[in-house]
Design an enzyme around this catalytic site. Structure first.
Site, short mmCIF file in Angstrom:
data_model
loop_
_atom_site.label_atom_id
_atom_site.label_comp_id
_atom_site.label_asym_id
_atom_site.label_seq_id
_atom_site.Cartn_x
_atom_site.Cartn_y
_atom_site.Cartn_z
NE ARG A 198 29.43 48.64 51.76
CZ ARG A 198 28.14 48.52 51.54
NH1 ARG A 198 27.69 47.43 51.01
NH2 ARG A 198 27.31 49.49 51.83
NE ARG A 250 27.30 50.85 47.68
CZ ARG A 250 26.00 51.01 47.94
NH1 ARG A 250 25.34 50.11 48.59
NH2 ARG A 250 25.38 52.08 47.54
CG ASP A 280 25.47 46.92 48.06
OD1 ASP A 280 25.43 46.68 49.28
OD2 ASP A 280 24.54 47.46 47.43
CG ASP A 285 21.58 45.07 49.13
OD1 ASP A 285 22.20 45.30 50.19
OD2 ASP A 285 21.39 45.92 48.24
#
Ligand code: AMP
Length: 476
Positions: A87, A98, A101, A103
């Site tokens: 990334r 990307r 990802d 989160d």
């Protein structure tokens, strides 16, 4: 893990080999210290939200973990996994494409407002691509700030936009039942234009519980579940099998209505291929879609032209419906490989392969079972017993496809079934011929006839398949 807390992690990728990135991320999550992955959602494909224009769609999913790591520690691990996936963060570009990802959405009851870490994730409750996968695996998980559950947040989010499972305009309670592909195409285009997500289940009708499991799942995971009911003449090599195939469209529509589907449609060959048929009503061989290498061997050998017929109609159905995702059954294992390959070549839709639904005897549900006499139905259950015998042989260390086949024949031969094949293949590296080298993964496959009915079934021998369109999973 007595001091563990439950955390939710959203996973996405829209750059490079998205499926490989998200699967690798899962592997890395599984390897985290003092952390156990408890559930993983199915992947969904979503449009990018925010960021530069023209980005590719995302593959999104979610994982639930129990972890003894603190929020900051866990975040550091997630950032390291992202970095290993290549990334790149471009200064000044937010929400750009990307490779990966990750989160941290929720970490127990933590409420954090620090540079680089806000918990719960500040935008999670506004994002369907986070809430939908989470709702599948952790609908009751609470967001500590709002004290809403994932499901409550998702319901509120859809409230305005209009999650709609039902057809017609304005939420009529009945399923839309359409008689032509042209009407179905227009209906689907209108739903898409409203921003609704379509899940598609192609069938040949005479629906049973196996089909309905696919339909219910499509309804659950999408705004509108669409089911086609079409006995496709192109895929029958045996005319009498085509003619005797059970047909009950009206009853099917009622079942689909109760399965919360939005639309069912049928059609004729001329309706699917308007202006493209020969004068005798057939489709020229030149118009057949190449079913690819997974069509070779087994079903491809015993049913000449079958997979070209399947690929041709499935390609056309995909064009008509233009779904966000399509659902197929593992019961037709080789077909699922052909369809995944076709979808990959076309670029869409993502394919979800659903587990085989069985009767209590183990017999795989099939529309053709309707044609079995009661005594033949009892005999047909030996197909599943044979597959289980192959699984036993695998568990005892047998890795040779021929020997796995022999274990199945030992069960099948004393029955009244006429065996067409009983063999094993590497499910992730399909070969037309039975592999001579020991298998590292194995799918046992059987085709047999009884009382004029042809039945197929299969079983993964080495545990659950690491399918890129994974089924959601829960771990003890
Ligand atoms: P068919 O109507 O037989 O063409 O099947 C339509 C879809 O339902 C295909 O994706 C099949 O693989 C799936 N299906 C049929 N039987 C079963 C079953 N017993 N369990 C799961 N899926 C099934």
């Amino acid at each position: 893990m007595s001091t563990a807390v439950r955390a939710a992690i959203a996973i996405g990728s829209n750059l490079g080999d998205r499926a490989a990135h998200v699967e690798r991320a899962l592997e890395e999550l599984r390897a985290l210290p003092r952390t156990r992955v408890r559930a993983v959602s199915a992947w969904i494909e979503t449009s990018p939200v925010g960021g530069p224009r023209g980005q590719d769609p995302y593959w999104n999913g979610a994982a639930i973990v129990d972890t003894e790591l603190g929020p900051r520690e866990l975040l550091e691990h997630l950032l390291a996994i992202e970095a290993r996936a290549g990334r790149v963060r471009v200064a000044g570009v937010r929400d750009g494409p990307r490779t990966l990802d990750l989160d941290l959405v929720v970490h127990g009851d933590s409420i954090v407002d620090e540079p680089g870490l806000t918990l719960p994730h500040p935008r999670a409750e506004e994002r369907a691509f986070v809430l939908e996968p989470l709702a599948e695996i952790a609908p009751d998980l609470r967001f500590p700030r709002s004290n809403r559950s994932v499901l409550e947040a998702l319901t509120a989010l859809r409230g305005s936009g209009g999650k709609r499972r039902r057809g017609g305009s304005g939420g009529s309670s009945a399923i839309a039942s359409l008689a032509t592909p042209a009407e179905a195409g227009a209906w689907c285009a209108a739903e898409r234009a409203r921003g609704l997500r379509i899940g598609f289940v192609p069938t040949m009708g005479a629906l049973h519980e196996g089909h309905l499991e696919l339909a219910r799942r499509a309804a659950r995971e999408n705004d509108a579940a669409v089911v086609s009911v079409f006995v496709n003449p192109l895929q029958f090599d045996d005319k009498s099998d085509f003619e005797r195939y059970p047909r009950h469209f009206a009853g099917d529509v009622e079942l689909l209505d109760s399965a919360d589907c939005a639309m069912a449609f049928t059609g004729t060959l001329a309706g699917f291929f308007p202006g493209e048929l020969e004068p005798d009503g057939s489709l020229s061989r030149l118009r057949l879609v190449d079913p690819g290498p997974c069509a070779e061997g087994l079903e491809g050998t015993f049913r000449d032209g079958h997979f070209a017929g399947v690929a041709t109609i499935v390609d056309r159905l995909f064009r008509v419906v233009n779904a966000h995702v399509a659902y197929f059954g593992e019961k037709d294992f080789q077909q699922s490989l052909v369809v995944k390959d076709l979808a990959r070549r076309r670029g869409s839709p993502p394919i979800v392969v659903c587990p085989t639904s069985r009767e209590n005897s183990g017999l795989a549900r099939s529309s053709r079972n309707e044609r079995l006499a009661p005594k033949d139905r009892a005999e047909a259950a030996s197909i599943h017993r044979a597959l289980v015998a192959a699984q036993g042989a695998w568990q005892s260390g047998e890795r040779r496809a021929a020997e796995l086949g022999a274990a199945m024949r030992a069960v099948l031969e004393p029955s009244a079934l006429q065996i067409e094949y009983a063999t094993a293949r590497d499910p992730e590296a399909w070969t037309a011929e039975e592999p001579a080298a020991p298998l590292v993964r194995a799918q046992a496959l059987v085709a047999a006839r009884i009382g004029g009915v042809r039945l197929i079934d299969n079983l993964r021998l080495d545990g659950p398949a690491p399918d890129i369109r994974r089924k959601s999973e829960r771990f003890p």
